[in-house]
Enzyme design. Structure first.
Site, PDB file in Angstrom:
ATOM      1  N   ARG A 233       1.272  -1.164  -0.850  1.00  9.91           N
ATOM      2  CA  ARG A 233       0.028   0.503  -0.171  1.00  9.91           C
ATOM      3  C   ARG A 233       0.915   1.181  -0.141  1.00  9.91           C
ATOM      4  O   ARG A 233       0.520   2.287  -0.595  1.00  9.91           O
ATOM      5  CB  ARG A 233      -1.129   0.436   0.884  1.00  9.91           C
ATOM      6  N   GLU A 353      -5.515  -2.898  -4.105  1.00  8.40           N
ATOM      7  CA  GLU A 353      -5.073  -3.552  -3.006  1.00  8.40           C
ATOM      8  C   GLU A 353      -5.654  -2.739  -1.601  1.00  8.40           C
ATOM      9  O   GLU A 353      -5.181  -1.871  -1.147  1.00  8.40           O
ATOM     10  CB  GLU A 353      -2.948  -2.628  -3.424  1.00  8.40           C
ATOM     11  N   GLU A 357     -12.789   2.326   1.500  1.00  7.15           N
ATOM     12  CA  GLU A 357     -13.102   2.061   2.545  1.00  7.15           C
ATOM     13  C   GLU A 357     -12.349   0.756   3.451  1.00  7.15           C
ATOM     14  O   GLU A 357     -12.722   0.860   4.482  1.00  7.15           O
ATOM     15  CB  GLU A 357     -14.772   1.147   2.144  1.00  7.15           C
TER      16      GLU A 357
HETATM   17  N1  CAA Z   1      -0.443  -8.510  10.250  1.00  8.92           N
HETATM   18  C1  CAA Z   1      -0.355  -9.496  10.236  1.00  8.92           C
HETATM   19  N2  CAA Z   1      -1.680 -10.226  10.335  1.00  8.92           N
HETATM   20  C2  CAA Z   1      -2.281  -9.355   9.920  1.00  8.92           C
HETATM   21  C3  CAA Z   1      -2.648  -8.764   9.419  1.00  8.92           C
HETATM   22  C4  CAA Z   1      -1.686  -7.691   8.867  1.00  8.92           C
HETATM   23  N3  CAA Z   1      -1.473  -6.197   8.508  1.00  8.92           N
HETATM   24  N4  CAA Z   1      -3.741  -7.338   9.500  1.00  8.92           N
HETATM   25  C5  CAA Z   1      -4.863  -8.748   9.960  1.00  8.92           C
HETATM   26  N5  CAA Z   1      -4.426 -10.600  10.278  1.00  8.92           N
HETATM   27  C6  CAA Z   1      -4.480 -11.359  10.906  1.00  8.92           C
HETATM   28  C7  CAA Z   1      -5.136 -11.100  12.053  1.00  8.92           C
HETATM   29  O1  CAA Z   1      -4.726 -11.055  13.218  1.00  8.92           O
HETATM   30  C8  CAA Z   1      -6.012 -12.402  12.664  1.00  8.92           C
HETATM   31  O2  CAA Z   1      -5.338 -13.376  12.662  1.00  8.92           O
HETATM   32  P1  CAA Z   1      -5.710 -14.649  13.679  1.00  8.92           P
HETATM   33  O3  CAA Z   1      -7.008 -14.683  13.831  1.00  8.92           O
HETATM   34  O4  CAA Z   1      -5.209 -15.206  13.635  1.00  8.92           O
HETATM   35  O5  CAA Z   1      -5.551 -13.560  15.386  1.00  8.92           O
HETATM   36  C9  CAA Z   1      -6.172 -12.699  10.564  1.00  8.92           C
HETATM   37  O6  CAA Z   1      -5.217 -12.053   9.985  1.00  8.92           O
HETATM   38  C10 CAA Z   1      -7.884 -12.187  10.323  1.00  8.92           C
HETATM   39  O7  CAA Z   1      -7.570 -10.420  10.209  1.00  8.92           O
HETATM   40  P2  CAA Z   1      -9.339  -9.776  10.600  1.00  8.92           P
HETATM   41  O8  CAA Z   1      -9.592 -10.698  11.265  1.00  8.92           O
HETATM   42  O9  CAA Z   1      -8.991  -8.487  10.618  1.00  8.92           O
HETATM   43  O10 CAA Z   1      -9.242 -10.394   9.076  1.00  8.92           O
HETATM   44  P3  CAA Z   1     -11.472  -9.355   8.276  1.00  8.92           P
HETATM   45  O11 CAA Z   1     -11.570 -10.526   7.929  1.00  8.92           O
HETATM   46  O12 CAA Z   1     -11.793  -8.769   9.382  1.00  8.92           O
HETATM   47  O13 CAA Z   1      -9.956  -8.574   7.033  1.00  8.92           O
HETATM   48  C11 CAA Z   1      -9.479  -6.986   6.461  1.00  8.92           C
HETATM   49  C12 CAA Z   1      -9.323  -7.986   7.090  1.00  8.92           C
HETATM   50  C13 CAA Z   1      -8.333  -5.769   6.266  1.00  8.92           C
HETATM   51  C14 CAA Z   1     -10.393  -6.068   5.776  1.00  8.92           C
HETATM   52  C15 CAA Z   1      -8.659  -8.021   5.082  1.00  8.92           C
HETATM   53  O14 CAA Z   1      -9.526  -9.059   4.649  1.00  8.92           O
HETATM   54  C16 CAA Z   1      -7.601  -7.154   3.624  1.00  8.92           C
HETATM   55  O15 CAA Z   1      -6.793  -6.690   4.220  1.00  8.92           O
HETATM   56  N6  CAA Z   1      -8.575  -6.744   2.960  1.00  8.92           N
HETATM   57  C17 CAA Z   1      -8.789  -6.247   1.520  1.00  8.92           C
HETATM   58  C18 CAA Z   1      -7.878  -7.058   0.443  1.00  8.92           C
HETATM   59  C19 CAA Z   1      -7.538  -6.605  -0.425  1.00  8.92           C
HETATM   60  O16 CAA Z   1      -6.524  -5.279   0.086  1.00  8.92           O
HETATM   61  N7  CAA Z   1      -7.189  -7.226  -1.804  1.00  8.92           N
HETATM   62  C20 CAA Z   1      -6.911  -6.627  -2.567  1.00  8.92           C
HETATM   63  C21 CAA Z   1      -5.829  -7.068  -3.690  1.00  8.92           C
HETATM   64  S1  CAA Z   1      -4.330  -7.313  -4.318  1.00  8.92           S
HETATM   65  C22 CAA Z   1      -4.062  -6.062  -5.136  1.00  8.92           C
HETATM   66  O17 CAA Z   1      -5.322  -5.470  -5.495  1.00  8.92           O
HETATM   67  C23 CAA Z   1      -3.097  -5.367  -6.490  1.00  8.92           C
HETATM   68  C24 CAA Z   1      -3.227  -5.312  -7.495  1.00  8.92           C
HETATM   69  O18 CAA Z   1      -3.440  -5.850  -8.670  1.00  8.92           O
HETATM   70  C25 CAA Z   1      -2.629  -3.942  -7.323  1.00  8.92           C
END
Ligand code: CAA
Length: 370
Positions: A233, A353, A357
């Site tokens: 990011r 990425e 939201e």
């Molecule tokens: N570092 C390490 N671990 C992390 C973390 C981080 N930054 N964020 C979350 N975790 C871990 C949590 O500790 C948790 O682990 P445990 O259950 O073992 O404790 C686990 O991950 C799940 O975390 P959450 O409960 O917070 O999960 P959530 O379902 O509420 O979702 C979210 C978290 C931040 C919304 C995540 O789903 C997310 O980032 N979503 C967006 C995904 C994304 O960025 N997609 C883009 C695709 S790639 C792209 O776009 C590339 C391109 O083409 C340019």
């Protein structure tokens, strides 16, 4: 020096065919070779693994300059540096680094990151692509969507579910060579902006993956994806910063040259104040990007800082480019003046990425829970 090298290259060479690449959605092959020569495809990787050994601050500066001129080249650079090289450098085994990282960081080949699926974009824990453990190999089946670099990359990092009952703790990340039997690509996506970055769906049908291609321990894949994305990011935030800066440069130049009501546009307070607001937003975005980069270089948590940099820079890129079109009036609405392209490019930075939201979810959870 890095900033100057990126600026010189972007403003002398990248600019030349950017309109044609956007119009015809042409992948910037020759420019990717040039980025490799400049050492911009594995900027933060140690030279022993083919990288340039620079820091994240240098990466932000280079990303900004490249994206001012062509954000499609910026996204190819960002994915290779942050999602692929960073992930392999930090979490890959020595053998994975020797076999893959050295070639990717030097720009000999490039990589793609396969997380999003038809039903798992923002909700990344719900992976439907499966990687069944077959004893001495994994068998991968499923579909990935919106994959940048899908056709041009030689190596993929793929996130897939191995142990369904363990939900996100049963997810793994794999290195998969694109020419592995069973991989097919969907058609080239005809996008609104970032048109010369190649985007496809990727389908996996009984794709056999050697055990040694799993990254990290069994079940580490979701945390791997989260950590790679939070670093990534910073790259996309810098890309958005560059898009805003490119629009700003053009708006300033145009308002000093175009006259209305007997004087240059810049002498009209309605335009001058727009430029002032745009400059403040860009400065704030740059500070957020550089702060996140500094934290990363100093091995501190970047979860919130990178989310703030990404959300703010993407949102102001949309605002700044929209104002740049407005300052250009009718000229802003035609392709020749570039600002409409920058506006189309800005939109995607609010989506990929992690949408704006999603960044707010990450930031607000931290604000509320500490
Ligand atoms: N570092 C390490 N671990 C992390 C973390 C981080 N930054 N964020 C979350 N975790 C871990 C949590 O500790 C948790 O682990 P445990 O259950 O073992 O404790 C686990 O991950 C799940 O975390 P959450 O409960 O917070 O999960 P959530 O379902 O509420 O979702 C979210 C978290 C931040 C919304 C995540 O789903 C997310 O980032 N979503 C967006 C995904 C994304 O960025 N997609 C883009 C695709 S790639 C792209 O776009 C590339 C391109 O083409 C340019």
């Amino acid at each position: 020096m890095i900033q100057q090298a990126a600026r010189d290259y972007a403003q002398r060479e990248l600019i030349q065919d950017v309109l044609e690449r956007d119009e015809k959605a042409i992948f910037p092959e020759k420019h990717i070779k040039k980025l490799a020569e400049l050492g911009f495809l594995g900027m933060m990787v140690d030279p022993e693994y083919g990288g340039s050994g620079m820091d994240t601050i240098a990466y932000v500066l280079a990303m900004e300059e490249i994206s001012k001129i062509d954000a499609s080249v910026g996204v190819i650079m960002s994915i290779n540096n942050s999602l692929i090289c960073y992930g392999l450098n930090k979490f890959g085994s020595e053998a994975q680094k020797q076999k893959y990282l050295t070639r990717i960081a030097s720009g000999d080949i490039i990589g793609a990151f396969l997380l999003s699926e038809p039903e798992a974009g923002s909700d990344a824990t719900h992976q439907h692509t499966t990687a069944e453990d077959k004893g001495d190999y994994y068998l991968v089946n499923g579909t990935k969507n919106w994959i940048s670099n899908a056709n041009s990359a030689s190596v993929y990092i793929v996130i897939a579910q191995t142990h369904a009952k363990k939900t996100h703790r049963g997810i793994n990340a794999f290195i998969i060579e694109k020419n592995t039997p069973g991989i097919t690509l969907g058609p080239h996506e005809d996008k609104m902006g970032m048109r010369s970055s190649d985007t496809h769906s990727v389908m996996f049908t009984d794709v056999k993956i050697p055990k040694e291609n799993r990254i990290g321990d069994d079940g580490f894949g979701f945390k791997f994806a989260m950590q790679v994305l939070e670093a990534g990011r910073i790259g996309i935030a810098s890309q958005a910063l560059g898009i805003a800066g490119g629009a700003m440069d053009r708006a300033v130049a145009y308002s000093k040259e175009r006259k209305a009501f007997g004087t240059e546009l810049a002498n009209h307070q309605s335009v001058a104040f727009k430029l002032s607001d745009m400059a403040v937003k860009i400065e704030n975005a740059r500070n957020l990007c550089l702060k996140a980069a500094w934290l990363k270089d100093n091995h501190m948590s970047i979860t919130v800082a990178s989310a703030m940099a990404k959300q703010y820079s993407a949102d102001i890129a949309m605002e700044v480019t929209t104002e740049a079109v407005q300052i250009h009036g009718g000229y802003g609405y035609v392709k020749e003046y570039h600002v409409e392209r920058l506006m189309r490019e800005a939109k995607l930075t609010q989506i990929y990425e992690g949408t704006s939201e999603i960044q707010k979810i990450i930031i607000s959870r931290n604000v509320i829970n500490g």
